[in-house]
Every structure is written in structure tokens, then in C-alpha cells.
Design an enzyme around this catalytic site. Structure first.
Site, short mmCIF file in Angstrom:
data_model
loop_
_atom_site.label_atom_id
_atom_site.label_comp_id
_atom_site.label_asym_id
_atom_site.label_seq_id
_atom_site.Cartn_x
_atom_site.Cartn_y
_atom_site.Cartn_z
N MET A 10 0.84 -1.22 0.00
CA MET A 10 0.00 0.00 0.00
C MET A 10 0.87 1.26 0.00
O MET A 10 0.86 2.02 0.96
CB MET A 10 -0.92 -0.02 1.22
CG MET A 10 -1.86 -1.21 1.26
SD MET A 10 -2.68 -1.43 2.86
CE MET A 10 -1.35 -2.15 3.86
N THR A 83 2.27 1.55 5.88
CA THR A 83 1.56 2.71 5.34
C THR A 83 1.06 3.52 6.53
O THR A 83 0.72 2.95 7.57
CB THR A 83 0.37 2.29 4.47
OG1 THR A 83 -0.49 3.42 4.25
CG2 THR A 83 -0.46 1.21 5.12
N ASN A 84 1.03 4.84 6.38
CA ASN A 84 0.49 5.68 7.45
C ASN A 84 -1.04 5.67 7.46
O ASN A 84 -1.66 5.48 8.50
CB ASN A 84 0.97 7.13 7.27
CG ASN A 84 2.42 7.33 7.64
OD1 ASN A 84 2.76 7.65 8.76
ND2 ASN A 84 3.30 7.16 6.67
N CYS A 197 3.50 9.97 4.79
CA CYS A 197 3.05 8.98 3.81
C CYS A 197 4.30 8.25 3.38
O CYS A 197 5.32 8.89 3.08
CB CYS A 197 2.36 9.63 2.62
SG CYS A 197 1.96 8.46 1.32
#
Length: 234
Positions: A10, A83-84, A197
Site C-alpha cells: 500500500m 503505510t500511514n 506517507c
């Protein structure tokens, strides 16, 4: 050495960075032919991205929870979500697995506190910048004040992430505009800026600006290795 569970894909671009950074850190710490023990599950980001923009977070939570169960079954001692943005559904994932999740915001906040940063700018997807699951955690749990770009800038940052960086496109014009936004956050009082991100570090690096940057991918990966090589828990 503990086995690191990675929930990736992602995008796969940032997951590749995680894999490289984790193994580089292990090799640096232990030398020789040492590499990390990793159990990785990579999802199809097309499915996740569609649900994100539909606002169907409950379905994303189901997909990632099932993936997390697979990682746990594969022998992982703890889980890192690469992923954040998808840390938004950490509570739902936590309820489905028994191994701990090492939260990316916690990893970043610990370093910010160590460096005595009290006010920080945040770049990320629109979800991360506009919603409270990330900003709120930094403020409520760690006492760090967070400022974000204005709405138009958030739209630009978001579009570059999905339409360029996640597809491996690196644009010099986008880099220049990102750096301008970083400078504006600094002018508003941000002592540093979080690259919140995991793809942004593909575009902007510390050598591009005098403003101190906190690359969440690198921070998360390095601290994950510290846990993997330590006797302590998360």
C-alpha cells in the site's frame, strides 16, 4: 531475533523501501550475512484505494485484518503496517490478532520527543492530514502540536501520492511544490515536518531542504529492527 510481520502493498513501492531498510539495519547491526526474519503479506492496493475513496473503511479493515491473521499464522512476533493512512483501522486489526502492532505514529512521536520537537508539520494523504486518527494520536498521547497544509495544498499532496508516487512517477515539478509547502509549514511555526506517507520519501529527501524532515518509513523500519533485536516487548 524476533520475526517482523509486515503488512504491505500500500503501495508496493513503499513496501520495497521497508524491506530494504529493515535488512540494511539488521546487516549493519549484526554484520556478516545477517538479514531480517520477515513474514510479509502484500495486498492488492487497487482494492484498498477504491474502498478508501469510497469511504468504506470497514471493508478495508476486514481485508487487512484477514491479511494480518495470515502474517500472525506465518510466525510473526509483531506487526508493522507499511503505510500511514491504514493505521486508521488499527483498532479493528488489533481486535482480530494476538500479536502487538507497532504503530507508525508512535515510532515517529518517540523520535520527535527525543529531539524535543513540540510543534510539527504533517504531510500525507488527505485522509491522514484531514482526519484525526494520526494527528490526534500525536497530540493526545505525546503532547505534540500538529499543523497541516491548507485544503488546496492537501488536495495537491494527495493527488501526487496516488497519481504519481504510488505508480513510480517522480516529478521535479511536484518536488518543487512539495518543498514550497514544507517551507510554508516551517514559516507557520513547524519546527520540523513529518513525511507522513510512506511514498513521500521517494520524492523529497533531507538533502532537498534545510527544514528538518522526519521520514516515517525510515523511522518505522529502524525502530522495528530495534524491537526485533531486543528482549523487550512493544
Amino acid at each position: 531475533m524476533k520475526t517482523i510481520g509486515l503488512l504491505g502493498g500500500m503501495s508496493w513501492e513503499s513496501t520495497a523501501s521497508y524491506y530494504r531498510l529493515i535488512n540494511e539495519a539488521v546487516q549493519s547491526r549484526l554484520g556478516g550475512l545477517h538479514s531480517a526474519k520477515i513474514c510479509l503479506y502484500s495486498v492488492n492496493f487497487q482494492e484498498i484505494e477504491k474502498l478508501q475513496h469510497e469511504g468504506n473503511w470497514s471493508e478495508t479493515a476486514k481485508i487487512l485484518s484477514q491479511a494480518a491473521k495470515s502474517v500472525e499464522s506465518g510466525g510473526a512476533d509483531f506487526l508493522m503496517i507499511c503505510t500511514n493512512t491504514m493505521h486508521k483501522v488499527v483498532p479493528e486489526i488489533e481486535s482480530e490478532i494476538s500479536i502487538p502492532i507497532f504503530h507508525i505514529a508512535d515510532a515517529t512521536a518517540q523520535l520527535l520527543k527525543q529531539n524535543h520537537v513540540a510543534k510539527v508539520g504533517l504531510l500525507g494523504t488527505r485522509f491522514t492530514m484531514a482526519q484525526d486518527f494520526y494527528k490526534g494520536r500525536l497530540t493526545e498521547k505525546f503532547g505534540i502540536q500538529v499543523i497541516v497544509p491548507d485544503a488546496d495544498e492537501q488536495d495537491f499532496i494527495h493527488d501526487v501520492i496516488y497519481n504519481e508516487l504510488c505508480q513510480g512517477i517522480i516529478s521535479e515539478q511536484s518536488r518543487i511544490q512539495y518543498l514550497d509547502i514544507i517551507n510554508q509549514l516551517h514559516a507557520r511555526g513547524a519546527e520540523a515536518v513529518i513525511l507522513g506517507c510512506t511514498e513521500i520519501s521517494l520524492l523529497v529527501q533531507q538533502s532537498d531542504t534545510k527544514v528538518t524532515l522526519y521520514d516515517t518509513t525510515e523511522i518505522h523500519a529502524n525502530q522495528g529492527v530495534e524491537f526485533a533485536l531486543s528482549d523487550s516487548g512493544i
